[in-house]
Design an enzyme around this catalytic site. Sequence first.
Site, PDB file in Angstrom:
ATOM      1  CE  LYS A  32      -2.153  -1.972   3.418  1.00 45.51           C
ATOM      2  NZ  LYS A  32      -1.746  -3.355   3.123  1.00 45.51           N
ATOM      3  CG  ASP A  63       6.707  -6.635  -3.299  1.00 45.33           C
ATOM      4  OD1 ASP A  63       6.656  -7.784  -2.816  1.00 45.33           O
ATOM      5  OD2 ASP A  63       6.073  -5.679  -2.822  1.00 45.33           O
ATOM      6  CB  CYS A  67       9.728  -4.583   2.280  1.00 42.15           C
ATOM      7  SG  CYS A  67      11.419  -4.247   2.757  1.00 42.15           S
ATOM      8  NE  ARG A 124       7.550  -1.525  12.404  1.00 42.74           N
ATOM      9  CZ  ARG A 124       6.575  -0.666  12.123  1.00 42.74           C
ATOM     10  NH1 ARG A 124       6.853   0.467  11.525  1.00 42.74           N
ATOM     11  NH2 ARG A 124       5.336  -0.919  12.462  1.00 42.74           N
ATOM     12  CG  ASP A 143       9.236   8.590  10.139  1.00 42.37           C
ATOM     13  OD1 ASP A 143       9.406   9.586  10.886  1.00 42.37           O
ATOM     14  OD2 ASP A 143       8.165   7.961  10.098  1.00 42.37           O
ATOM     15  CD  GLU A 195      11.571   3.636  15.461  1.00 42.73           C
ATOM     16  OE1 GLU A 195      10.660   4.404  15.754  1.00 42.73           O
ATOM     17  OE2 GLU A 195      11.830   3.312  14.304  1.00 42.73           O
ATOM     18  CG  HIS A 222       7.722   5.482  13.933  1.00 40.51           C
ATOM     19  ND1 HIS A 222       8.227   4.237  14.186  1.00 40.51           N
ATOM     20  CD2 HIS A 222       6.636   5.284  13.139  1.00 40.51           C
ATOM     21  CE1 HIS A 222       7.468   3.321  13.598  1.00 40.51           C
ATOM     22  NE2 HIS A 222       6.496   3.943  12.949  1.00 40.51           N
TER      23      HIS A 222
END
Length: 328
Positions: A155, A175, A205, A234, A258, A263, A295
């Site tokens: 998405k 992908d 991903c 991530r 981000d 984190e 984030h």
Amino acid sequence: MKLLFYDTKSYDRASFDEAGKRYPDIAIDYLKTDLAPRTASLAQGYDAVCAFVNSDVGTETVKALHEFGVKVILMRCAGFNNVDVEAAGRYGIPVLRVPGYSPEAVAEHAMALALGVNRRLHKAYVKVRENDFSLSGLMGFNFYQKTAGIIGTGKIGAAMAKICRGFGMRVLAYDLYENPSLKEFITYVSLEELLSESDLISLHCPLLENTYHLVNKDTIAKMKDGVILVNTSRGALVKTEDLIDGIRAHKFFGVGLDVYEEETPNVFEDRSEQILEHSITARLLSFPNVMITSHQGFFTREALAAIAETTFENAKAWEKGETTGNEA
Ligand code: NAI
């Protein structure tokens, strides 16, 4: 239905209170504390808990939630790498998440980081505030007619691919599963080809065993010199030590993050009073071509409203024994 909401921020409460008006049968109690083995006992007497990306929903917590009678775990986020889904399954506790609340929110932030670091906006902002209107150190490059490489075209990756196309970029993607709706304007290639061809690489991903440290010494070596790397997915997709080596070797024109390995588990803490001299994030921040945000990719009005709505819908579906497709 009684729902205990962990790690509540004022903006969570505002969006859930607003959406909650349409779900009067769901009673929420809000807690500031986050979900962890020691705080799971607070959920005694509740049917459901609502947790977030930095909650510790590991084996111990899941076991405790089961012992205290919790029947469903509602994650108000897409990722669930912080949840022991297998343990939850063993105890018959479904884990429901919000797979896509506003892919555009994250994709727009990814492009904001790419543009920000390319045009050195973080430096320009500070310079002008100091009354320094010189342009030295601020030169960027056009994205127009350059190549964007999107890793993961779900998405958010799809939304990012569309934004890149809007900038007049050639869009390559990698992908495991190709998205047929994107084939009109993106070209699927091998990871190697994407790395060697792209001027902008954006990671979209999930963090899985086979994507852990996807960006490492070897993959960085395959990238074009002067590439911009953006990670809004991530932190552990990138091996930070290798990234730092790459930055020091002038591999990257810019890096926009981000998310970052350090984190977890406390993503949204105010760490302004901590001494960060040993932190690898602080080392990253010492480079002038690195821009880091906290984030916040998901953090738009629209996304928060959608998160609340889907979480309530997940709770309702669970009560009715329906499947939603939002199971982790
Ligand atoms: P999605 O599930 O729609 O798409 C993920 C895509 O990655 C899929 O097309 C999948 O086939 C692909 N993929 C899986 N393994 C792969 C591999 N080894 N190599 C290449 N591609 C692979 O997920 P969505 O909604 O697009 O989210 C992507 C990630 O963004 C999430 O997993 C989450 O970690 C992150 N995220 C970050 C947010 C932020 O605020 N910064 C907010 C929401 C999500």
